[in-house]
Design a protein around this motif. Structure first.
Motif, PDB file in Angstrom:
ATOM      1  N   LEU A 107     -11.677   1.799  -9.442  1.00 13.07           N
ATOM      2  CA  LEU A 107     -11.169   3.147  -9.185  1.00 13.07           C
ATOM      3  C   LEU A 107     -12.302   4.157  -9.070  1.00 13.07           C
ATOM      4  CD1 LEU A 107      -8.837   5.104  -8.855  1.00 13.07           C
ATOM      5  CD2 LEU A 107      -8.674   5.248 -11.353  1.00 13.07           C
ATOM      6  N   VAL A 108     -13.282   4.057  -9.952  1.00 15.87           N
ATOM      7  CA  VAL A 108     -14.418   4.994  -9.905  1.00 15.87           C
ATOM      8  C   VAL A 108     -15.166   4.861  -8.576  1.00 15.87           C
ATOM      9  CG1 VAL A 108     -16.686   5.502 -10.896  1.00 15.87           C
ATOM     10  CG2 VAL A 108     -14.721   5.150 -12.401  1.00 15.87           C
ATOM     11  N   GLY A 109     -15.457   3.616  -8.174  1.00 12.30           N
ATOM     12  CA  GLY A 109     -16.149   3.409  -6.901  1.00 12.30           C
ATOM     13  C   GLY A 109     -15.338   3.931  -5.732  1.00 12.30           C
ATOM     14  N   ALA A 110     -14.020   3.691  -5.759  1.00 12.56           N
ATOM     15  CA  ALA A 110     -13.148   4.163  -4.673  1.00 12.56           C
ATOM     16  C   ALA A 110     -13.113   5.683  -4.621  1.00 12.56           C
ATOM     17  CB  ALA A 110     -11.745   3.601  -4.865  1.00 12.56           C
ATOM     18  N   VAL A 148      -4.013   1.562   1.773  1.00 14.87           N
ATOM     19  CA  VAL A 148      -4.826   1.682   0.562  1.00 14.87           C
ATOM     20  C   VAL A 148      -4.493   0.555  -0.415  1.00 14.87           C
ATOM     21  CG1 VAL A 148      -5.244   3.084  -1.501  1.00 14.87           C
ATOM     22  CG2 VAL A 148      -5.211   4.156   0.761  1.00 14.87           C
ATOM     23  N   LEU A 149      -3.192   0.254  -0.561  1.00 13.42           N
ATOM     24  CA  LEU A 149      -2.769  -0.791  -1.493  1.00 13.42           C
ATOM     25  C   LEU A 149      -3.263  -2.166  -1.054  1.00 13.42           C
ATOM     26  CD1 LEU A 149      -1.064  -1.801  -3.904  1.00 13.42           C
ATOM     27  CD2 LEU A 149       0.884  -1.923  -2.333  1.00 13.42           C
ATOM     28  N   LEU A 150      -2.943  -2.535   0.183  1.00 13.40           N
ATOM     29  CA  LEU A 150      -3.297  -3.872   0.671  1.00 13.40           C
ATOM     30  C   LEU A 150      -4.775  -3.972   1.008  1.00 13.40           C
ATOM     31  CD1 LEU A 150      -0.190  -4.553   2.951  1.00 13.40           C
ATOM     32  CD2 LEU A 150      -0.577  -5.273   0.582  1.00 13.40           C
ATOM     33  N   GLY A 151      -5.379  -2.853   1.403  1.00 12.95           N
ATOM     34  CA  GLY A 151      -6.802  -2.860   1.738  1.00 12.95           C
ATOM     35  C   GLY A 151      -7.673  -3.219   0.556  1.00 12.95           C
ATOM     36  N   ARG A 152      -7.199  -2.963  -0.669  1.00  7.77           N
ATOM     37  CA  ARG A 152      -7.966  -3.312  -1.860  1.00  7.77           C
ATOM     38  C   ARG A 152      -8.062  -4.816  -2.056  1.00  7.77           C
ATOM     39  NH1 ARG A 152     -11.387  -0.020  -3.173  1.00  7.77           N
ATOM     40  NH2 ARG A 152     -11.608  -1.269  -5.042  1.00  7.77           N
ATOM     41  N   ILE A 154     -14.375  -6.410   2.946  1.00  8.08           N
ATOM     42  CA  ILE A 154     -14.880  -5.414   3.885  1.00  8.08           C
ATOM     43  C   ILE A 154     -14.062  -4.127   3.778  1.00  8.08           C
ATOM     44  CG2 ILE A 154     -15.390  -4.812   6.301  1.00  8.08           C
ATOM     45  CD1 ILE A 154     -15.694  -7.801   6.863  1.00  8.08           C
ATOM     46  N   PHE A 155     -12.728  -4.240   3.922  1.00 12.91           N
ATOM     47  CA  PHE A 155     -11.875  -3.059   3.875  1.00 12.91           C
ATOM     48  C   PHE A 155     -11.655  -2.566   2.450  1.00 12.91           C
ATOM     49  CE2 PHE A 155     -10.740  -5.248   7.803  1.00 12.91           C
ATOM     50  CZ  PHE A 155     -10.901  -4.212   8.720  1.00 12.91           C
ATOM     51  N   ARG A 156     -11.958  -3.401   1.447  1.00 11.06           N
ATOM     52  CA  ARG A 156     -11.777  -3.004   0.053  1.00 11.06           C
ATOM     53  C   ARG A 156     -12.461  -1.672  -0.247  1.00 11.06           C
ATOM     54  NH1 ARG A 156     -11.091  -5.329  -4.389  1.00 11.06           N
ATOM     55  NH2 ARG A 156     -13.149  -4.863  -5.210  1.00 11.06           N
ATOM     56  N   SER A 157     -13.651  -1.513   0.267  1.00 14.26           N
ATOM     57  CA  SER A 157     -14.390  -0.270   0.052  1.00 14.26           C
ATOM     58  C   SER A 157     -14.093   0.752   1.142  1.00 14.26           C
ATOM     59  CB  SER A 157     -15.894  -0.562   0.016  1.00 14.26           C
ATOM     60  OG  SER A 157     -16.207  -1.450  -1.030  1.00 14.26           O
ATOM     61  N   LEU A 158     -14.104   0.302   2.390  1.00 10.55           N
ATOM     62  CA  LEU A 158     -14.006   1.222   3.522  1.00 10.55           C
ATOM     63  C   LEU A 158     -12.709   2.011   3.550  1.00 10.55           C
ATOM     64  CD1 LEU A 158     -15.527  -0.969   6.394  1.00 10.55           C
ATOM     65  CD2 LEU A 158     -16.640   0.798   5.021  1.00 10.55           C
ATOM     66  N   ILE A 159     -11.610   1.435   3.048  1.00 10.38           N
ATOM     67  CA  ILE A 159     -10.316   2.099   3.149  1.00 10.38           C
ATOM     68  C   ILE A 159     -10.280   3.418   2.398  1.00 10.38           C
ATOM     69  CG2 ILE A 159      -9.256   1.014   1.145  1.00 10.38           C
ATOM     70  CD1 ILE A 159      -7.632   1.734   4.586  1.00 10.38           C
ATOM     71  N   SER A 160     -11.178   3.589   1.438  1.00 15.13           N
ATOM     72  CA  SER A 160     -11.210   4.834   0.663  1.00 15.13           C
ATOM     73  C   SER A 160     -11.734   6.003   1.487  1.00 15.13           C
ATOM     74  CB  SER A 160     -12.091   4.656  -0.579  1.00 15.13           C
ATOM     75  OG  SER A 160     -11.602   3.618  -1.398  1.00 15.13           O
ATOM     76  N   VAL A 161     -12.568   5.732   2.484  1.00 13.68           N
ATOM     77  CA  VAL A 161     -13.171   6.805   3.275  1.00 13.68           C
ATOM     78  C   VAL A 161     -12.131   7.518   4.145  1.00 13.68           C
ATOM     79  CG1 VAL A 161     -14.918   7.375   5.002  1.00 13.68           C
ATOM     80  CG2 VAL A 161     -15.422   5.684   3.217  1.00 13.68           C
ATOM     81  N   PRO A 162     -11.327   6.798   4.957  1.00 13.40           N
ATOM     82  CA  PRO A 162     -10.295   7.517   5.724  1.00 13.40           C
ATOM     83  C   PRO A 162      -9.274   8.211   4.836  1.00 13.40           C
ATOM     84  CG  PRO A 162     -10.032   5.135   5.940  1.00 13.40           C
ATOM     85  CD  PRO A 162     -11.357   5.377   5.307  1.00 13.40           C
ATOM     86  N   ALA A 163      -9.025   7.664   3.645  1.00 13.11           N
ATOM     87  CA  ALA A 163      -8.115   8.343   2.715  1.00 13.11           C
ATOM     88  C   ALA A 163      -8.674   9.714   2.339  1.00 13.11           C
ATOM     89  CB  ALA A 163      -7.909   7.492   1.468  1.00 13.11           C
ATOM     90  N   GLY A 164      -9.984   9.784   2.139  1.00 17.21           N
ATOM     91  CA  GLY A 164     -10.618  11.059   1.849  1.00 17.21           C
ATOM     92  C   GLY A 164     -10.645  11.976   3.056  1.00 17.21           C
ATOM     93  N   LEU A 165     -10.934  11.395   4.225  1.00 18.50           N
ATOM     94  CA  LEU A 165     -10.960  12.190   5.458  1.00 18.50           C
ATOM     95  C   LEU A 165      -9.615  12.858   5.710  1.00 18.50           C
ATOM     96  CD1 LEU A 165     -12.920   9.751   7.800  1.00 18.50           C
ATOM     97  CD2 LEU A 165     -13.654  12.054   7.183  1.00 18.50           C
TER      98      LEU A 165
END
Length: 229
Positions: A80-83, A128-132, A136-147
């Motif tokens: 969670l912290v990394g995300a 976000v749920l399945l991307g975790r 590869i997408f485990r980390s990247l999915i957090s960026v569009p969520a922030g965008l």
């Protein structure tokens, strides 16, 4: 304290062995919080693979050197912290900066971005749920969520649930397999390579289609302006 992994059997230790040795040292020194720190770093630096850290944490717990529950809780907190760090990066970049970047990039259009944003607005929670649970997408999915400034509460909830499932699965596997915890790494490694191959194939296909579309108007213009008999 007795080390939790023996790398002397490897004829020529590779990156995974080096990471495992380092992760072992961190967990020996810090216990379950150390596993959490490693997983937080894994979100930010993908070369530090969770398929090494998580089963190793499970193996450590099987030896009684770490609580199994603590390993699950701390690694999920680390995820969670990394995300959240990546979410913050996406939020800081913002949609307007991203649109300005895309507008200057060859082969990409703002229409592509608009479609991606529309898809994320519609499917963002599931992504976000399945991307975790997808390398590869485990980390990247957090960026569009922030965008897209997804609700922070929603992001935290679905990130935590997805991370809990992923982390628990591999920690329990390492716990059950004991000294053979590397079996998990081998199978997840094949899974990761399969995902990477699909991503590369999709990227190559996208570029090929865009280049074909770009060349077609150019060729038609050249033919139209050619010499007339």
């Amino acid at each position: 304290m007795v080390g939790v992994i023996d790398t002397t059997e490897a004829a020529s230790p590779g990156l995974a062995d080096t990471i495992a040795t380092w992760a072992t040292d961190v967990m020996e020194r810090l216990g379950a919080p150390g596993a959490g720190i490693l997983i937080a770093l894994e979100n930010l630096f993908p070369p530090l693979p969770s398929e090494v850290v998580l089963p190793l944490a499970g193996f450590t717990a099987s030896r009684g050197e770490m609580s199994l529950l603590a390993a699950v809780v701390w690694t999920t907190m680390g995820s969670l912290v990394g995300a959240l760090v990546l979410y913050a990066i996406g939020a800081l970049v913002g949609r307007e900066r991203l649109r300005a970047i895309v507008a200057r990039m060859p082969l990409l259009t703002l229409h592509d971005l608009d479609r991606s944003e529309a898809w994320f607005v519609k499917h963002g929670r599931k992504a976000v749920l399945l991307g975790r649970m997808v390398p590869i997408f485990r980390s990247l999915i957090s960026v569009p969520a922030g965008l897209e400034r997804m609700s922070l509460g929603v992001f935290v909830l679905f990130t935590t649930v997805g991370s809990l499932i992923w982390n628990t699965t591999f920690i329990l596997a390492g716990y059950a397999l004991g000294q053979n915890w590397r079996v998990v790494e081998e199978y997840v490694g094949m899974y990761s390579k399969g995902v990477l191959a699909l991503v590369v194939a999709a990227a190559v296909g996208f570029v090929a289609v865009r280049l074909a579309r770009w060349r077609r108007p150019t060729e038609e213009t050249a033919e139209a302006s050619g010499p007339r008999g």
